[in-house]
Design a protein around this motif. Structure first.
Motif, PDB file in Angstrom:
ATOM      1  N   VAL A 150       0.758  -1.160  -0.170  1.00  0.00           N
ATOM      2  CA  VAL A 150       0.181   0.199   0.219  1.00  0.00           C
ATOM      3  C   VAL A 150       0.944   1.333  -0.001  1.00  0.00           C
ATOM      4  N   VAL A 151       2.003   1.270   0.671  1.00  0.00           N
ATOM      5  CA  VAL A 151       3.053   2.243   0.865  1.00  0.00           C
ATOM      6  C   VAL A 151       3.345   2.651  -0.572  1.00  0.00           C
ATOM      7  N   LYS A 152       3.925   1.438  -1.181  1.00  0.00           N
ATOM      8  CA  LYS A 152       4.361   1.484  -2.447  1.00  0.00           C
ATOM      9  C   LYS A 152       3.618   2.183  -3.599  1.00  0.00           C
ATOM     10  N   ASP A 153       2.011   1.606  -3.524  1.00  0.00           N
ATOM     11  CA  ASP A 153       1.129   2.132  -4.449  1.00  0.00           C
ATOM     12  C   ASP A 153       0.956   3.700  -4.130  1.00  0.00           C
ATOM     13  N   ALA A 154       0.915   4.019  -2.950  1.00  0.00           N
ATOM     14  CA  ALA A 154       0.698   5.498  -2.565  1.00  0.00           C
ATOM     15  C   ALA A 154       1.741   6.384  -3.065  1.00  0.00           C
ATOM     16  N   ILE A 155       3.200   6.010  -3.011  1.00  0.00           N
ATOM     17  CA  ILE A 155       4.009   6.514  -3.549  1.00  0.00           C
ATOM     18  C   ILE A 155       3.955   6.850  -5.000  1.00  0.00           C
ATOM     19  N   ALA A 156       3.828   5.753  -5.642  1.00  0.00           N
ATOM     20  CA  ALA A 156       3.708   5.511  -7.143  1.00  0.00           C
ATOM     21  C   ALA A 156       2.678   6.333  -7.612  1.00  0.00           C
ATOM     22  N   SER A 157       1.636   6.672  -6.989  1.00  0.00           N
ATOM     23  CA  SER A 157       0.414   7.456  -7.248  1.00  0.00           C
ATOM     24  C   SER A 157       0.641   8.812  -7.111  1.00  0.00           C
ATOM     25  N   GLY A 158       1.729   9.219  -6.584  1.00  0.00           N
ATOM     26  CA  GLY A 158       2.163  10.714  -6.152  1.00  0.00           C
ATOM     27  C   GLY A 158       1.357  11.054  -5.199  1.00  0.00           C
ATOM     28  N   LEU A 159       0.981  10.355  -4.270  1.00  0.00           N
ATOM     29  CA  LEU A 159       0.418  11.106  -2.869  1.00  0.00           C
ATOM     30  C   LEU A 159       1.299  11.370  -2.110  1.00  0.00           C
ATOM     31  N   GLY A 160       2.779  11.166  -2.184  1.00  0.00           N
ATOM     32  CA  GLY A 160       3.830  11.655  -1.394  1.00  0.00           C
ATOM     33  C   GLY A 160       4.939  10.867  -1.495  1.00  0.00           C
ATOM     34  N   VAL A 161       6.021  11.036  -0.588  1.00  0.00           N
ATOM     35  CA  VAL A 161       7.369  10.281  -0.610  1.00  0.00           C
ATOM     36  C   VAL A 161       7.444   9.544   0.627  1.00  0.00           C
ATOM     37  N   GLY A 162       8.534   8.931   0.579  1.00  0.00           N
ATOM     38  CA  GLY A 162       8.879   8.107   1.896  1.00  0.00           C
ATOM     39  C   GLY A 162      10.113   7.685   1.969  1.00  0.00           C
TER      40      GLY A 162
ATOM     41  N   ARG B 237       9.283   1.883 -13.045  1.00  0.00           N
ATOM     42  CA  ARG B 237       8.681   2.673 -13.795  1.00  0.00           C
ATOM     43  C   ARG B 237       7.813   3.702 -13.253  1.00  0.00           C
ATOM     44  N   LYS B 238       7.331   3.332 -11.740  1.00  0.00           N
ATOM     45  CA  LYS B 238       6.451   4.398 -11.258  1.00  0.00           C
ATOM     46  C   LYS B 238       7.291   5.022  -9.962  1.00  0.00           C
ATOM     47  N   ILE B 239       8.343   4.232  -9.481  1.00  0.00           N
ATOM     48  CA  ILE B 239       8.855   4.687  -8.182  1.00  0.00           C
ATOM     49  C   ILE B 239      10.227   5.048  -8.578  1.00  0.00           C
ATOM     50  N   ARG B 240      11.012   5.931  -8.052  1.00  0.00           N
ATOM     51  CA  ARG B 240      12.485   6.244  -8.163  1.00  0.00           C
ATOM     52  C   ARG B 240      12.904   6.243  -6.752  1.00  0.00           C
ATOM     53  N   LEU B 241      14.413   5.733  -6.526  1.00  0.00           N
ATOM     54  CA  LEU B 241      14.930   5.587  -5.239  1.00  0.00           C
ATOM     55  C   LEU B 241      16.089   6.672  -5.397  1.00  0.00           C
ATOM     56  N   LEU B 242      15.861   7.720  -4.637  1.00  0.00           N
ATOM     57  CA  LEU B 242      16.937   8.760  -4.745  1.00  0.00           C
ATOM     58  C   LEU B 242      17.794   8.949  -3.304  1.00  0.00           C
ATOM     59  N   LYS B 243      19.204   8.828  -3.628  1.00  0.00           N
ATOM     60  CA  LYS B 243      19.999   8.780  -2.374  1.00  0.00           C
ATOM     61  C   LYS B 243      19.748  10.244  -1.805  1.00  0.00           C
ATOM     62  N   ILE B 244      19.872  10.146  -0.477  1.00  0.00           N
ATOM     63  CA  ILE B 244      19.886  11.332   0.244  1.00  0.00           C
ATOM     64  C   ILE B 244      21.174  11.971   0.586  1.00  0.00           C
ATOM     65  N   THR B 245      21.310  12.848   0.370  1.00  0.00           N
ATOM     66  CA  THR B 245      22.692  13.797   0.364  1.00  0.00           C
ATOM     67  C   THR B 245      23.099  14.501   1.608  1.00  0.00           C
ATOM     68  N   ASP B 246      22.111  14.828   2.569  1.00  0.00           N
ATOM     69  CA  ASP B 246      22.304  15.451   3.733  1.00  0.00           C
ATOM     70  C   ASP B 246      22.948  14.953   4.913  1.00  0.00           C
ATOM     71  N   ALA B 247      22.945  13.383   4.841  1.00  0.00           N
ATOM     72  CA  ALA B 247      23.760  12.577   5.897  1.00  0.00           C
ATOM     73  C   ALA B 247      23.717  11.140   5.206  1.00  0.00           C
TER      74      ALA B 247
END
Length: 301
Positions: A219-231, A244-254
């Motif tokens: 459900v968390v995956k689907d919610a992020i994929a649909s643009g409801l938020g990030v996590g 195709r629907k979700i990207r995992l981005l490296k966090i640069t702050d720490a």
């Protein structure tokens, strides 16, 4: 004394916070306070004293806690012990799961196909000491020597999962401070991961705006994929994401990461079945880690 009141007392003693304890126990705070007062009246002593916004055990409360905690754990474990005793042919493996619960559940399903007679008893209580194998997580695990235990540690990065939209499509990394009031979506119940992420955010002065939590990773995956938020998303222990629907981005702050720790306790005369599942679980985690770090081909992109 009622077992429920003992349960409430142990939870307040653990958190040292009545409001948080009521939330963890899924009851209203007045009911919890009333139960504690009834227990104190029955015992004839004060169990807690106020310390700022928190509560602390009194001397009598500390003595009561040390005496009653092992008794309560024994009572809680009785149903599992009775079930194991009723079928002498069955072998039970007690697994304390505080992290990577979906991963562990999948491992159990696969392992039972080759060992159908094996029974699994799952525990998700942080304070419980009744287990054969424990899976938990730390931001930076420090090993402790124990001759009766074997420990496997595997590190994984914590990424920011974002919808694969134009806003993020060409990004490989991100600073959390770019997000402003962006909605965050999380997995309900993963307390240890929550604490790790909250600690990292506090260090860099960022406050995540959580609008939705689910107890189901899909459900968390689907919610992020649909643009409801990030996590926040662990690198591999929560399973694959749909690229195709979700990207995992490296966090640069720490350096957002966590250590997954699997501990085997050798406390039984015959540990062969427990060790068998431990090795199977460790092997799965190693393979998942290796797959995640393999180079991505052009076709996979």
């Amino acid at each position: 004394m009622e077992l429920t009141h003992i349960k409430y007392f142990l939870e307040v003693a653990r958190t040292e916070h009545v409001t948080q304890s009521a939330k963890n126990l899924c009851i209203v705070q007045p009911a919890l306070t009333h139960a504690i007062h009834r227990l104190e009246d029955e015992l004839g002593v004060k169990l807690f004293k106020t310390s700022g916004r928190n509560v602390k055990l009194t001397e009598a409360g500390d003595y009561f806690y040390k005496k009653v905690k092992p008794l309560y754990e024994d009572i809680e474990a009785l149903p599992a012990r009775l079930r194991a005793k009723s079928d002498k042919q069955a072998i039970t493996v007690s697994v304390k799961v505080l992290a990577a619960s979906s991963f562990v559940a999948n491992a159990i399903i696969l392992y039972k196909k080759q060992s159908p007679a094996l029974r699994f008893y799952l525990v998700q209580k942080e304070e419980s000491s009744l287990y054969d194998i424990c899976v938990q997580t730390y931001s930076n695990y420090r090993p402790q020597e124990n001759p009766d235990e074997e420990t496997f540690v595997c590190s994984e990065n914590i990424y920011l999962a974002v919808p694969n939209t134009a806003q993020y499509k060409k990004r490989d990394s991100i600073s959390l401070h770019e997000l402003g009031d962006t909605n965050f979506i999380g997995l309900y119940g993963s307390k240890q991961l929550h604490k790790i992420c909250d600690d990292y955010c506090e260090r860099i002065g960022f406050n995540s705006h959580v609008v939705f939590e689910s107890d189901n990773a899909l459900v968390v995956k689907d919610a992020i994929a649909s643009g409801l938020g990030v996590g926040f998303w662990p690198e591999f222990s929560w399973g694959k994401v749909n690229n195709r629907k979700i990207r995992l981005l490296k966090i640069t702050d720490a350096e957002f990461k966590r250590d997954i720790v699997i501990t085997l306790r050798r406390v039984k005369q015959d540990n062969s079945h427990i060790e068998g599942f431990y090795k199977f679980l460790v092997g799965m985690l190693k393979r998942a880690s290796r797959r995640q770090h393999q180079p991505v081909t052009a076709k996979e992109r």
